[in-house]
Design a protein around this motif. Structure first.
Motif, PDB file in Angstrom:
ATOM      1  N   THR A   1       0.742  -1.209   0.086  1.00 26.61           N
ATOM      2  CA  THR A   1       0.059   0.113   0.086  1.00 26.61           C
ATOM      3  C   THR A   1       0.659   1.290   0.102  1.00 26.61           C
ATOM      4  N   ASP A   2       0.274   2.419  -0.741  1.00 25.86           N
ATOM      5  CA  ASP A   2       0.913   3.584  -0.725  1.00 25.86           C
ATOM      6  C   ASP A   2       0.749   4.392   0.797  1.00 25.86           C
ATOM      7  N   PRO A   3       1.498   5.450   0.906  1.00 23.26           N
ATOM      8  CA  PRO A   3       1.310   6.109   2.210  1.00 23.26           C
ATOM      9  C   PRO A   3       0.036   6.909   2.006  1.00 23.26           C
ATOM     10  N   ILE A   4      -0.393   7.146   3.348  1.00 24.63           N
ATOM     11  CA  ILE A   4      -1.532   8.082   3.516  1.00 24.63           C
ATOM     12  C   ILE A   4      -1.430   9.528   2.822  1.00 24.63           C
ATOM     13  N   PRO A   5      -2.393   9.819   2.115  1.00 24.59           N
ATOM     14  CA  PRO A   5      -2.387  11.101   1.441  1.00 24.59           C
ATOM     15  C   PRO A   5      -2.015  12.272   2.262  1.00 24.59           C
ATOM     16  N   GLY A   6      -0.781  12.850   1.808  1.00 26.23           N
ATOM     17  CA  GLY A   6      -0.066  13.802   2.626  1.00 26.23           C
ATOM     18  C   GLY A   6       0.909  13.477   3.513  1.00 26.23           C
ATOM     19  N   ALA A   7       1.241  12.194   3.652  1.00 22.52           N
ATOM     20  CA  ALA A   7       2.194  11.947   4.555  1.00 22.52           C
ATOM     21  C   ALA A   7       3.589  11.993   3.986  1.00 22.52           C
ATOM     22  N   ASP A   8       3.812  11.786   2.585  1.00 21.07           N
ATOM     23  CA  ASP A   8       5.098  11.874   1.837  1.00 21.07           C
ATOM     24  C   ASP A   8       4.822  13.205   0.977  1.00 21.07           C
ATOM     25  N   PRO A   9       5.531  14.108   1.185  1.00 21.24           N
ATOM     26  CA  PRO A   9       5.241  15.599   0.439  1.00 21.24           C
ATOM     27  C   PRO A   9       5.845  15.238  -0.842  1.00 21.24           C
ATOM     28  N   GLN A  10       6.739  14.209  -1.166  1.00 19.82           N
ATOM     29  CA  GLN A  10       7.209  14.015  -2.661  1.00 19.82           C
ATOM     30  C   GLN A  10       6.171  13.125  -3.507  1.00 19.82           C
ATOM     31  N   TYR A  11       5.370  12.368  -2.880  1.00 16.91           N
ATOM     32  CA  TYR A  11       4.436  11.520  -3.410  1.00 16.91           C
ATOM     33  C   TYR A  11       2.984  12.209  -3.549  1.00 16.91           C
ATOM     34  N   PRO A  12       2.670  12.377  -4.830  1.00 18.59           N
ATOM     35  CA  PRO A  12       1.262  13.070  -4.838  1.00 18.59           C
ATOM     36  C   PRO A  12       0.047  12.029  -5.021  1.00 18.59           C
ATOM     37  N   SER A  13      -0.394  11.370  -3.854  1.00 18.31           N
ATOM     38  CA  SER A  13      -1.276  10.356  -3.775  1.00 18.31           C
ATOM     39  C   SER A  13      -2.794  10.830  -3.805  1.00 18.31           C
ATOM     40  N   ALA A  14      -3.037  11.908  -3.577  1.00 18.50           N
ATOM     41  CA  ALA A  14      -4.604  12.442  -3.529  1.00 18.50           C
ATOM     42  C   ALA A  14      -5.345  11.976  -4.575  1.00 18.50           C
ATOM     43  N   ASP A  15      -4.827  11.949  -5.745  1.00 22.71           N
ATOM     44  CA  ASP A  15      -5.799  11.640  -6.809  1.00 22.71           C
ATOM     45  C   ASP A  15      -6.075   9.978  -6.931  1.00 22.71           C
ATOM     46  N   CYS A  16      -5.072   9.197  -6.535  1.00 25.55           N
ATOM     47  CA  CYS A  16      -5.477   7.725  -6.897  1.00 25.55           C
ATOM     48  C   CYS A  16      -4.453   7.071  -5.620  1.00 25.55           C
ATOM     49  N   ARG A  17      -5.241   5.911  -4.963  1.00 27.29           N
ATOM     50  CA  ARG A  17      -4.290   5.153  -3.930  1.00 27.29           C
ATOM     51  C   ARG A  17      -3.946   3.884  -4.714  1.00 27.29           C
ATOM     52  N   LEU A  18      -2.792   3.292  -4.256  1.00 24.77           N
ATOM     53  CA  LEU A  18      -2.449   1.902  -4.697  1.00 24.77           C
ATOM     54  C   LEU A  18      -2.575   0.878  -3.768  1.00 24.77           C
ATOM     55  N   LEU A  19      -3.291  -0.190  -3.771  1.00 25.98           N
ATOM     56  CA  LEU A  19      -3.302  -1.456  -3.109  1.00 25.98           C
ATOM     57  C   LEU A  19      -3.078  -2.533  -3.910  1.00 25.98           C
ATOM     58  N   MET A  20      -1.994  -3.334  -3.572  1.00 26.54           N
ATOM     59  CA  MET A  20      -1.630  -4.547  -4.356  1.00 26.54           C
ATOM     60  C   MET A  20      -1.555  -5.632  -3.420  1.00 26.54           C
ATOM     61  N   HIS A  21      -1.778  -6.781  -4.110  1.00 16.62           N
ATOM     62  CA  HIS A  21      -1.880  -8.060  -3.461  1.00 16.62           C
ATOM     63  C   HIS A  21      -1.172  -9.223  -4.059  1.00 16.62           C
ATOM     64  N   GLY A  22      -0.439  -9.907  -3.282  1.00 16.01           N
ATOM     65  CA  GLY A  22       0.300 -10.953  -4.053  1.00 16.01           C
ATOM     66  C   GLY A  22       0.344 -12.047  -2.911  1.00 16.01           C
ATOM     67  N   SER A  23       1.287 -12.897  -3.544  1.00 19.92           N
ATOM     68  CA  SER A  23       1.807 -14.229  -2.399  1.00 19.92           C
ATOM     69  C   SER A  23       3.113 -13.682  -1.922  1.00 19.92           C
ATOM     70  N   ALA A  24       3.416 -14.122  -0.465  1.00 14.44           N
ATOM     71  CA  ALA A  24       4.379 -13.829   0.255  1.00 14.44           C
ATOM     72  C   ALA A  24       5.648 -14.772  -0.222  1.00 14.44           C
ATOM     73  N   ARG A  25       5.075 -15.723  -0.765  1.00 16.11           N
ATOM     74  CA  ARG A  25       6.113 -16.828  -1.413  1.00 16.11           C
ATOM     75  C   ARG A  25       6.959 -16.273  -2.555  1.00 16.11           C
ATOM     76  N   HIS A  26       6.193 -15.120  -3.099  1.00 15.28           N
ATOM     77  CA  HIS A  26       7.289 -14.534  -4.215  1.00 15.28           C
ATOM     78  C   HIS A  26       7.967 -13.321  -3.821  1.00 15.28           C
ATOM     79  N   LEU A  27       7.980 -13.012  -2.237  1.00 11.74           N
ATOM     80  CA  LEU A  27       8.959 -11.947  -1.664  1.00 11.74           C
ATOM     81  C   LEU A  27      10.493 -12.603  -1.656  1.00 11.74           C
ATOM     82  N   LEU A  28      11.307 -11.770  -2.201  1.00 12.95           N
ATOM     83  CA  LEU A  28      12.624 -12.216  -2.433  1.00 12.95           C
ATOM     84  C   LEU A  28      13.605 -11.623  -1.190  1.00 12.95           C
ATOM     85  N   GLY A  29      13.705 -12.590  -0.065  1.00  9.18           N
ATOM     86  CA  GLY A  29      14.457 -12.123   0.930  1.00  9.18           C
ATOM     87  C   GLY A  29      13.937 -11.113   1.853  1.00  9.18           C
TER      88      GLY A  29
END
Length: 229
Positions: A101-129
């Motif tokens: 998940t991306d940060p709460i809108p406004g939490a990171d001044p370098q990331y303009p997330s106010a227009d669209c949030r990003l939530l991704m889902h996957g399998s922990a088996r595919h994490l690399l270390g």
């Protein structure tokens, strides 16, 4: 060199190159009394073949994938993203489910997330270390105290989690449940280490329109998540 956080072999296998009609460079031809037989040149090990396939797939997506913040995306489309992401598992859910998940809108001044949030889902088996942070998350079940039997039911967020793990109905996750899940992840963000800037490609699961109180939200399943250069 590229440093990956997540790489889905399952999605990588979905890409099959077009068959080649001509012999590959380096192929050998063996002459026998009954005719000639074409032999492929010796192949590299599995790791090298996987790397070549990944390069080909990323090259293809670099030309066709859309930016995740575009407003008219549909399930099944491929998108590319660049965003600071936190990655977590839920304590009361299938621990194989990893959420980005991306940060709460406004939490990171370098990331303009106010227009669209990003939530991704996957399998922990595919994490690399990497070891994701385990958070409480939303209530996945609740009890109907108004009934004489005190019936337990799955909440909207619980239905979404079941869908994202493949245990629910093969349908897009419900908007209310996604919002509840995202709100719970936002509430846990103060306890999660600082998000790392990442980039990658993902397939759209659902695109939620904006409401009077919340921006648009894209739900997607990643092929790759890597540290942004």
């Amino acid at each position: 060199m590229r440093e990956f956080i997540y790489l889905s072999d399952a999605k990588l296998r979905q890409f099959i190159p077009h068959p080649r009609r001509l012999r590959r460079p380096g192929a050998l031809r063996l002459t026998t009394p009954v005719g000639g037989i074409d032999l492929d040149a010796p192949t590299d090990d599995a790791g090298s073949a996987r790397g070549r396939q990944l390069d080909q797939v990323v090259g293809h997506l670099a030309e066709s994938a859309r930016w995740f913040g575009e407003p008219d995306l549909r399930p099944g489309e491929w998108v590319w993203f660049e965003a600071p992401l936190l990655y977590v598992t839920l304590r009361r859910a299938n621990r194989d489910l990893v959420l980005f998940t991306d940060p709460i809108p406004g939490a990171d001044p370098q990331y303009p997330s106010a227009d669209c949030r990003l939530l991704m889902h996957g399998s922990a088996r595919h994490l690399l270390g990497m070891t994701p942070v385990s958070v409480e998350g939303p209530a996945l079940t609740a009890t109907d105290e108004g009934s004489s039997a005190c019936t337990t039911f799955v909440t909207d967020a619980g239905e979404v989690v079941r869908t994202l793990t493949g245990a629910g109905h093969p349908a897009p996750p419900g908007a209310r449940g996604v919002r509840d899940l995202l709100a719970a992840l936002d509430a846990a963000q103060p306890d999660i280490p600082t998000a790392a800037w990442t980039q990658g490609y993902a397939r759209v699961t659902a695109a939620l329109p904006a409401t009077a109180t919340a921006p648009r939200c894209l739900v997607a399943s990643p092929l790759t998540v890597e540290y942004a250069l």
